[in-house]
Design a protein around this motif. Structure first.
Motif, PDB file in Angstrom:
ATOM      1  N   SER A 193       0.803  -1.436   0.079  1.00  0.00           N
ATOM      2  CA  SER A 193      -0.031  -0.096  -0.080  1.00  0.00           C
ATOM      3  C   SER A 193       0.878   1.170   0.280  1.00  0.00           C
ATOM      4  O   SER A 193       0.519   2.244  -0.868  1.00  0.00           O
ATOM      5  CB  SER A 193      -1.084  -0.012   1.381  1.00  0.00           C
ATOM      6  N   LYS A 211       0.542   4.808   8.296  1.00  0.00           N
ATOM      7  CA  LYS A 211      -0.233   5.117   9.446  1.00  0.00           C
ATOM      8  C   LYS A 211       0.242   4.302  10.582  1.00  0.00           C
ATOM      9  O   LYS A 211       0.303   2.935  10.636  1.00  0.00           O
ATOM     10  CB  LYS A 211      -1.802   4.634   9.009  1.00  0.00           C
ATOM     11  N   GLU A 293      -3.090   6.543   4.314  1.00  0.00           N
ATOM     12  CA  GLU A 293      -3.998   6.180   5.509  1.00  0.00           C
ATOM     13  C   GLU A 293      -4.149   4.798   5.549  1.00  0.00           C
ATOM     14  O   GLU A 293      -4.538   4.105   6.545  1.00  0.00           O
ATOM     15  CB  GLU A 293      -5.167   6.829   5.092  1.00  0.00           C
ATOM     16  N   ASP A 294      -3.900   3.759   4.558  1.00  0.00           N
ATOM     17  CA  ASP A 294      -4.206   2.310   4.703  1.00  0.00           C
ATOM     18  C   ASP A 294      -3.023   1.384   4.778  1.00  0.00           C
ATOM     19  O   ASP A 294      -3.159   0.317   4.709  1.00  0.00           O
ATOM     20  CB  ASP A 294      -5.049   1.865   3.629  1.00  0.00           C
ATOM     21  N   CYS A 296      -0.731   0.244   7.320  1.00  0.00           N
ATOM     22  CA  CYS A 296      -0.923   0.311   8.857  1.00  0.00           C
ATOM     23  C   CYS A 296       0.135  -0.315   9.466  1.00  0.00           C
ATOM     24  O   CYS A 296       0.793  -1.689   8.867  1.00  0.00           O
ATOM     25  CB  CYS A 296      -2.427  -0.295   9.216  1.00  0.00           C
ATOM     26  N   GLU A 394     -12.145   7.543   9.848  1.00  0.00           N
ATOM     27  CA  GLU A 394     -10.917   6.256   9.964  1.00  0.00           C
ATOM     28  C   GLU A 394     -11.923   4.920   9.958  1.00  0.00           C
ATOM     29  O   GLU A 394     -11.145   3.819   9.828  1.00  0.00           O
ATOM     30  CB  GLU A 394     -10.399   6.743  11.409  1.00  0.00           C
ATOM     31  N   MET A 397     -11.885   3.801   6.802  1.00  0.00           N
ATOM     32  CA  MET A 397     -10.606   3.213   6.236  1.00  0.00           C
ATOM     33  C   MET A 397     -10.501   1.722   6.758  1.00  0.00           C
ATOM     34  O   MET A 397      -9.988   0.883   6.343  1.00  0.00           O
ATOM     35  CB  MET A 397      -9.607   3.975   6.663  1.00  0.00           C
ATOM     36  N   LYS A 400     -12.360  -0.738   5.102  1.00  0.00           N
ATOM     37  CA  LYS A 400     -11.808  -1.188   3.665  1.00  0.00           C
ATOM     38  C   LYS A 400     -10.573  -2.263   4.020  1.00  0.00           C
ATOM     39  O   LYS A 400     -10.303  -2.917   2.998  1.00  0.00           O
ATOM     40  CB  LYS A 400     -11.336   0.005   2.907  1.00  0.00           C
ATOM     41  N   THR A 401      -9.717  -2.041   4.771  1.00  0.00           N
ATOM     42  CA  THR A 401      -8.642  -2.815   5.057  1.00  0.00           C
ATOM     43  C   THR A 401      -8.699  -4.096   6.041  1.00  0.00           C
ATOM     44  O   THR A 401      -7.812  -4.890   6.171  1.00  0.00           O
ATOM     45  CB  THR A 401      -7.376  -1.909   5.917  1.00  0.00           C
TER      46      THR A 401
END
Length: 445
Positions: A193, A211, A293-294, A296, A394, A397, A400-401
């Motif tokens: 990502s 993130k 943002e994704d 992590c 958030e 997000m 989505k992940t």
């Protein structure tokens, strides 16, 4: 060529970044004008007790300017429509630097998380043992037998994270360099990502911050409230800064950098806040720093008040170092400079909160509402509203992940209502450390 209705609609409502900035700025100024009008009686009353200058210092530092900042953040988050990053036809090779100091208990899991990424390009991982006094070196040496992509630099004397990273950087083979903290765990797809985001961002991007999420959030109330700080407070700031072309901190815990740009700015500076000073060096050189943002990474955060205060002292001191080392960045004509000037106000806000708001709470308990009163209490719903907006963004997000937001209600209320009572005085201590040139001690944290 035909364009379907959805694409046509998206094109019709597209706003350039400069327009989004202007809308957020106008909205924040309008809120500030209203706040100044509403705070008039409060300010007049406080003047009679502490004088005009100090009353303005307190009211603007505790309420007016923070209100402006929160309004700008809220409007920017509403306007932010981040384009998705897409799979690459060929994934570039990457080099990962891990500076480790006394991480015997966690370094193996960090390496396991890298292996589980199954990154589709070539991988080089360099662990730099920064003079650990525990068994970190032995753990990494055993791991060398399992991972063909792993190499090891064993420094016999602890010299700090920046020095360790710079030594490891000499061994880097690839054009993209990722830093990962030694007590962290990469969530699935994080490397893919962050590399996709780096390639999708504007061409002058030279770093992208990942993130950071809290790994040890269940440990106690201190880690539980930090879970919220990292989950949406810090993440929201990075998201907005990235929208306006300049995330101010590509944190050492997890970021990707362009190798040539790192060489150009001289690598990691040996100071307390090496990651923020490095990021500002890249911004000062005219480059852009983004945020993914994704992508992590879960990391261990301070679990005692002493550790937390020390960490925030270092962060505040690091920001001061960045201003000292890169003063010309204040005059760069770009949107991200707005946030540089924004940071200039933090010492004022932190000091006003520490010497005004905290004593004001005590006075209010005894019926004296000079500083903390009905006007100040009116800010609490606004703080909850901004927190809810951040949470909503958030949470999408996370969905989505494949992550799930933990029900951490206690931590949320402590974060919204009491967190600043710890952190802003800690920041003041950090500014004083730098002002009085206290000896600089750092490890790899």
């Amino acid at each position: 060529m035909k364009v379907d209705g959805r694409e046509a609609k998206r094109s019709a409502i597209y706003l350039p970044v400069s327009a989004k900035f202007l809308i957020a700025l106008i909205g924040a100024i309008a809120w500030m004008v209203f706040s100044i009008w509403a705070a008039g009686p409060w300010l007049a009353d406080l003047k009679s007790y502490v004088g005009t200058a100090f009353a303005i210092f307190l009211v603007y530092g505790v309420a007016i300017i923070p209100g402006f900042m929160n309004a700008f953040m809220a409007i920017s988050l509403i306007l932010d429509k981040r384009p998705p990053h897409r799979p690459l036809s060929v994934y570039p090779p990457i080099s990962i630097l891990i500076a480790a100091y006394n991480e015997e208990a966690s370094i193996e899991e960090t390496l396991v998380s890298i292996d589980q990424q199954k990154y589709p390009g070539e991988l080089q991982v360099i662990v730099i043992n920064d003079g650990s006094a525990d068994g970190t070196a032995q753990v990494v040496q055993r791991a060398l037998e399992r991972y063909s992509w792993l190499s090891f630099v064993d420094l016999k004397k602890n010299g700090g994270k920046a020095r360790a990273l710079n030594i490891g950087f000499k061994e880097v083979l690839h054009d993209l360099v990722v830093t990962v903290d030694a007590d962290s765990f990469l969530y699935r797809g994080a490397l893919t990502s962050i590399v996709e985001r780096y390639h999708a961002d504007p061409p002058n991007t030279r770093a992208v911050a990942g993130k950071i999420l809290v790994r040890n959030s269940r440990q106690n109330w201190i880690t539980r409230c930090q879970e919220w700080d990292y989950f949406h407070g810090i993440s929201a700031v990075k998201r907005v800064q990235s929208l306006f072309q300049g995330t101010l901190v590509a944190q050492g815990a997890f970021s990707v950098y362009d190798r040539a740009a790192l060489t150009e700015v001289g690598g990691w500076p040996e100071c307390v806040g090496e990651d923020i000073v490095l990021t500002w060096a890249l911004l000062n050189a005219g480059y852009r720093v983004g945020h993914c943002e994704d992508a992590c990474l879960f990391t261990n955060v301070p679990s005692t008040l002493k550790q937390l205060v020390k960490q925030r002292q270092r962060w505040a001191r690091g920001m001061t170092e960045a201003f000292v080392k890169h003063p010309r960045i204040l005059f760069k004509m770009r949107l991200s400079t707005f946030f540089i000037h924004w940071n200039l106000l933090f010492p004022w806000l932190d000091l006003a909160f520490t010497i005004g708001f905290i004593p004001g709470i005590i006075f209010a308990l005894f019926g004296y509402y000079w500083i903390v009163g009905p006007m100040t209490l009116a800010l609490i719903p606004a703080a909850f509203a901004l927190s809810f907006l951040m949470f909503s963004i958030e949470r999408r997000m996370f969905k989505k992940t494949g992550l799930v937001v933990r029900k951490n209600i206690q931590g949320f209320f402590v974060y919204v209502l009491l967190y600043s009572l710890l952190l802003q005085p800690a920041s003041v201590l950090g500014y004083l450390d730098e002002l009085f040139r206290k000896p600089k001690a750092w490890g790899t944290k």
